[in-house]
Scaffold this motif. Structure first.
Motif, mmCIF file in Angstrom:
data_model
loop_
_atom_site.group_PDB
_atom_site.id
_atom_site.type_symbol
_atom_site.label_atom_id
_atom_site.label_comp_id
_atom_site.label_asym_id
_atom_site.label_seq_id
_atom_site.Cartn_x
_atom_site.Cartn_y
_atom_site.Cartn_z
ATOM 1 N N HIS A 1 -6.988 18.109 74.292
ATOM 2 C CA HIS A 1 -6.101 17.019 73.890
ATOM 3 C C HIS A 1 -4.846 17.095 74.744
ATOM 4 N N PRO A 2 -4.223 15.968 75.033
ATOM 5 C CA PRO A 2 -2.957 16.017 75.771
ATOM 6 C C PRO A 2 -1.945 16.893 75.042
ATOM 7 N N THR A 3 -1.189 17.651 75.801
ATOM 8 C CA THR A 3 -0.172 18.503 75.191
ATOM 9 C C THR A 3 0.818 17.648 74.400
ATOM 10 N N GLU A 4 1.080 18.079 73.183
ATOM 11 C CA GLU A 4 2.005 17.355 72.308
ATOM 12 C C GLU A 4 3.354 18.063 72.292
ATOM 13 N N TYR A 5 4.427 17.288 72.391
ATOM 14 C CA TYR A 5 5.781 17.837 72.353
ATOM 15 C C TYR A 5 6.486 17.302 71.113
ATOM 16 N N ILE A 6 7.165 18.177 70.414
ATOM 17 C CA ILE A 6 7.877 17.765 69.213
ATOM 18 C C ILE A 6 9.152 18.595 69.089
ATOM 19 N N TYR A 7 10.201 17.970 68.551
ATOM 20 C CA TYR A 7 11.468 18.681 68.364
ATOM 21 C C TYR A 7 11.496 19.314 66.981
ATOM 22 N N VAL A 8 11.823 20.606 66.940
ATOM 23 C CA VAL A 8 11.952 21.333 65.685
ATOM 24 C C VAL A 8 13.430 21.605 65.444
ATOM 25 N N PRO A 9 14.014 21.057 64.373
ATOM 26 C CA PRO A 9 15.450 21.243 64.134
ATOM 27 C C PRO A 9 15.750 22.597 63.505
ATOM 28 N N ALA A 10 17.012 22.997 63.538
ATOM 29 C CA ALA A 10 17.440 24.232 62.902
ATOM 30 C C ALA A 10 17.568 24.024 61.392
ATOM 31 N N GLY A 11 17.382 25.104 60.637
ATOM 32 C CA GLY A 11 17.529 25.045 59.192
ATOM 33 C C GLY A 11 16.580 25.993 58.507
ATOM 34 N N ASP A 12 16.828 26.247 57.227
ATOM 35 C CA ASP A 12 15.949 27.099 56.438
ATOM 36 C C ASP A 12 14.764 26.288 55.914
ATOM 37 N N ASN A 13 13.618 26.956 55.844
ATOM 38 C CA ASN A 13 12.398 26.332 55.310
ATOM 39 C C ASN A 13 12.097 24.991 55.982
ATOM 40 N N ILE A 14 12.214 24.972 57.300
ATOM 41 C CA ILE A 14 11.873 23.769 58.065
ATOM 42 C C ILE A 14 10.350 23.659 58.155
ATOM 43 N N GLN A 15 9.833 22.464 57.908
ATOM 44 C CA GLN A 15 8.394 22.225 58.026
ATOM 45 C C GLN A 15 8.177 21.017 58.930
ATOM 46 N N VAL A 16 7.332 21.175 59.927
ATOM 47 C CA VAL A 16 7.000 20.072 60.823
ATOM 48 C C VAL A 16 5.491 19.991 60.970
#
Length: 418
Positions: free
Chosen positions: A265-280
């Motif tokens: 699959h094409p490489t997927e890019y996503i931004y992960v923000p700072a914070g506690d218990n972050i879920q993406v």
């Protein structure tokens, strides 16, 4: 008349730290008894392997039968009367291409030994039975080279620091392991620390002679470095050297590795923000990631449909999937959890008998980070604090000893914009 070619090899060993401003020139007059040609070699902080303002190109060769002598740079076609190289620690090689009018021509070299640098020994080995010539003790040398019908003969003139500096040994390369396959296109190269080393230098190339460099860097403070932007399905060679108070030592033995094929699959890019218990959640295979993120950033996810290369399996895991996942990025986090819908598990893998496997780099051993089915997902059980490579292992029991609890709300899926 067929001309014979006599390449003369002239080498200099210099040290970049202690000789950062070293510069000198050595004119050598080459003669065949009928005509002379002055060829100048030297070292300068601004010198280079390529042509620059310190070099003078030689003109076209004279007509056949007339003596000609020029300098040729290895692996290049440039021809010089004068060639200046830089201060980097390497063997400084000049090829003095002498073309006399006939075979078995007597060649004479002349120089001014009072002008030679005090920092170096200047030695000539003409390949005959005569003793090695110390250029500081005499000011000329005459010999008749043994002529090879195709390659001519080689006269090495070696310039070596006097006294010879105590240089550090080469570091031992660690990973990727030599001949590793399926290495990611952004690999971290690692080597062992050398005692008394202050920095390291690193090179990567597409050939084992390192003529076609894709990366080179000096003054690396650590024993690892991340390369980025390599091509898929490509072989790369790499090596390292250590620097101490006297400059860089010898290059290590070169390792090579082959990068992974294009992902399914094409490489997927996503931004992960700072914070506690972050879920993406990623679109790729419905993967999700959860963790306490101290520094957000971009994450890249690639999925491959081939068995990962190398790496021992942990105890109790007899098999590994033919599908694995590479996650890279500059995010800093702790308590990491990864999950995938059980419907996306590789064929033949039972959710109740599957665990997540993780390793730091292609070729490294795999670690069992557990697996538990929750709300239709296979979720890892042992928290992690870095991205790397993930796969699935087959087990009889999925129990994993851990006192860690999953971050609260880990099943909350939320997409963040790139």
């Amino acid at each position: 008349m067929i001309k014979n070619i006599f390449p003369y090899l002239i080498s200099a060993l210099v040290c970049s730290n202690s000789l950062a401003q070293l510069q000198f020139e050595v004119p050598i007059t080459v003669s065949d008894g009928e005509s002379d040609q002055v060829l100048t070699i030297g070292i300068h902080p601004d010198g280079s392997e390529a042509n620059n303002d310190l070099d003078s190109f030689a003109p076209p060769s004279p007509p056949g039968g007339i003596f000609d002598a020029v300098i040729k740079v290895p692996y290049q076609t440039e021809r010089y009367f004068k060639k200046i190289l830089d201060n980097e620690l390497t063997q400084k090689t000049f090829y003095l291409d002498n073309r006399p009018g006939g075979a078995q021509t007597e060649i004479t070299l002349n120089w001014d030994n009072e002008e030679l640098s005090d920092r170096f020994e200047f030695l000539i080995d003409d390949g005959t039975d005569s003793d090695i010539i110390n250029m500081k003790e005499v000011n000329s040398h005459t010999y008749t080279p043994a002529v090879h019908p195709t390659f001519g003969s080689i006269l090495p003139v070696t310039l070596t620091l006097d006294p010879v500096l105590d240089l550090l040994p080469a570091p031992e390369l660690v990973s990727p392991r030599d001949r590793a396959r399926d290495v990611g296109i952004n690999p971290r190269l690692r080597w062992n620390r050398v005692d008394e080393a202050t920095t390291y230098r690193l090179q990567a190339a597409e050939d084992n002679e390192f003529d076609h460099l894709v990366f080179t860097a000096d003054d690396i403070p650590d024993t690892s470095y991340v390369l980025s932007g390599l091509h898929h399905s490509t072989t790369y060679f790499w090596r390292a050297a250590a620097s101490g108070e006297n400059g860089y030592g010898e290059w290590s033995e070169a390792f090579y590795f082959e990068t992974i094929a294009e992902p399914v699959h094409p490489t997927e890019y996503i931004y992960v923000p700072a914070g506690d218990n972050i879920q993406v959640e990623f679109e790729t295979y419905g993967l999700f990631f959860s963790g306490n993120v101290s520094a957000g950033g971009e994450v890249a996810v690639s999925v491959y449909d081939s068995a990962p290369y190398g790496g021992n399996l942990p105890e109790g895991v007899p098999g590994i999937s033919d599908l694995y996942i590479e996650i890279t990025g500059n995010v800093e986090f702790s308590g990491g959890v990864i999950g995938i819908p059980i419907s996306m598990l590789p064929a033949g893998f039972s959710p109740s008998e599957s665990v997540w496997l993780k390793r730091t780099l292609s070729g490294d051993d795999w670690n069992n980070i557990g697996g538990e089915v929750a709300d239709g997902f296979l979720v890892s059980m042992v928290p992690f604090d870095s991205f790397s490579e993930f796969a699935f292992g087959e087990v009889i029991s999925t129990s994993v000893n851990t006192d860690q609890n999953l971050p609260s709300g880990y099943m909350l899926h939320q997409n963040y914009p790139n």
